[in-house]
Design a protein around this motif. Sequence first.
Motif, short mmCIF file in Angstrom:
data_model
loop_
_atom_site.label_atom_id
_atom_site.label_comp_id
_atom_site.label_asym_id
_atom_site.label_seq_id
_atom_site.Cartn_x
_atom_site.Cartn_y
_atom_site.Cartn_z
N LEU A 162 -9.33 0.47 11.51
CA LEU A 162 -8.20 1.04 10.38
C LEU A 162 -7.15 -0.25 10.87
O LEU A 162 -6.69 -0.28 12.09
CB LEU A 162 -7.96 2.75 11.61
CG LEU A 162 -6.06 2.74 10.66
CD1 LEU A 162 -6.58 2.87 9.12
CD2 LEU A 162 -5.98 4.43 11.34
N PHE A 163 -6.60 -0.21 10.00
CA PHE A 163 -5.56 -1.47 10.65
C PHE A 163 -4.23 -1.29 9.21
O PHE A 163 -3.00 -2.21 9.42
CB PHE A 163 -5.75 -2.84 9.95
CG PHE A 163 -6.48 -2.43 8.48
CD1 PHE A 163 -5.74 -4.04 7.69
CD2 PHE A 163 -7.49 -2.92 7.71
CE1 PHE A 163 -5.42 -4.04 6.30
CE2 PHE A 163 -7.60 -3.13 6.08
CZ PHE A 163 -7.00 -2.92 5.50
N ALA A 164 -4.39 -0.30 8.64
CA ALA A 164 -3.04 -0.25 7.82
C ALA A 164 -2.71 1.27 6.75
O ALA A 164 -3.30 1.68 7.09
CB ALA A 164 -3.04 -0.96 6.96
N LYS A 165 -1.03 1.60 6.77
CA LYS A 165 -1.31 2.76 5.33
C LYS A 165 -1.24 2.59 4.10
O LYS A 165 0.32 1.45 4.04
CB LYS A 165 -0.60 3.60 6.29
CG LYS A 165 -0.71 5.29 5.39
CD LYS A 165 0.61 6.52 6.24
CE LYS A 165 -0.84 6.30 7.42
NZ LYS A 165 -1.20 7.49 7.13
N ASP A 166 -1.97 2.43 3.46
CA ASP A 166 -1.19 1.91 2.49
C ASP A 166 -1.09 3.46 0.80
O ASP A 166 -0.87 4.14 1.88
CB ASP A 166 -2.41 1.60 1.08
CG ASP A 166 -2.87 1.05 0.27
OD1 ASP A 166 -1.93 0.50 -0.40
OD2 ASP A 166 -3.61 1.29 -1.13
N ALA A 167 -1.25 3.02 -0.06
CA ALA A 167 -0.29 3.81 -0.53
C ALA A 167 -0.93 4.31 -2.62
O ALA A 167 -0.70 3.43 -2.80
CB ALA A 167 0.66 4.59 -0.74
#
Length: 306
Positions: free
Chosen positions: A113-118
């Motif tokens: 897991l490396f980022a939170k997107d939308a």
Amino acid sequence: MLKYGKIVAFIVFVFLFAMCNQKSKNEADNETILKGSIDITVDETVKPIVEDMVAVFEGTYYDDKISLKPKSEAELINDLLNQKAKVAVTTRDLTKEEKARFEKSKINPRVTLFAKDAIAFVTNKGNNDTLIALKTVIDFMQGKDSGIKGLVFDNPNSSTVRYMKELAKVKDIPSKNVFSFKTNDEVIKFVSENDGMIGVVGVNWLYQPSPNMLDIIKKINVMSVKGLNGDKYYDPTQNDLGEMKYPLARDLFIINCQGYTGLGMGFASFISGDIGQRIVLKSGLLPIRTPGRKLKIRSQIINDKE
């Protein structure tokens, strides 16, 4: 004669198996975490951030070559399961069923897991209403009268379509007043030219538009979304993502199925490390780990003019 044929077939099988093993061994021998070449399949909705990662990675370590293969989520997952792709960037983790298929093939995928997107809703600049309730979109997805003129997706097999179908608990998107293209850029362009349409795109394409999209981006509005609980509207910004207020957030993963210590592992370590997380932060998305800041405390003020 039949027995002789079986012996020949067995010899051919052993030869081909040995050749495949030799090829895999050669790949592992010629590749390290910082050296070699690899194809990485990437979910088309998050292509810009991965392009940035690759550019910095290749600029830092000169003995590597990464080729990106943008595809829809359905194509990407199928390639992984059928071993046509070894490393992929996705907007979801593997399901239990998918992990079970890998186990049968004696493959242990490394998921990072490396980022939170939308996911963002965009509308034409001429539309004065920039607020939308998530329930309104769900009603539309369920075929109910919601007042929405039309939804525009990038691809029927994309991660945005899958996300919205799961949210609305439907098997298929409505056949009426739904439009789909191939890329997020095409969605944005269509919405900019058609009043009343609502585009469903990965927010990464809005924060990091290509040069030919800069003028088109100016012709759309990013809508504020009210979740299923509460009365406030939130935006797909780092702040609202960080406070877990925006209702259409999703995680970004890199899945490595190489099976050996290769360039896939090196790239995964890079994007989840300090430099990679700084790239995520600069892109407008939310890093999983906030990069640290080094402060230098001085006991006295130095006058540079002297």
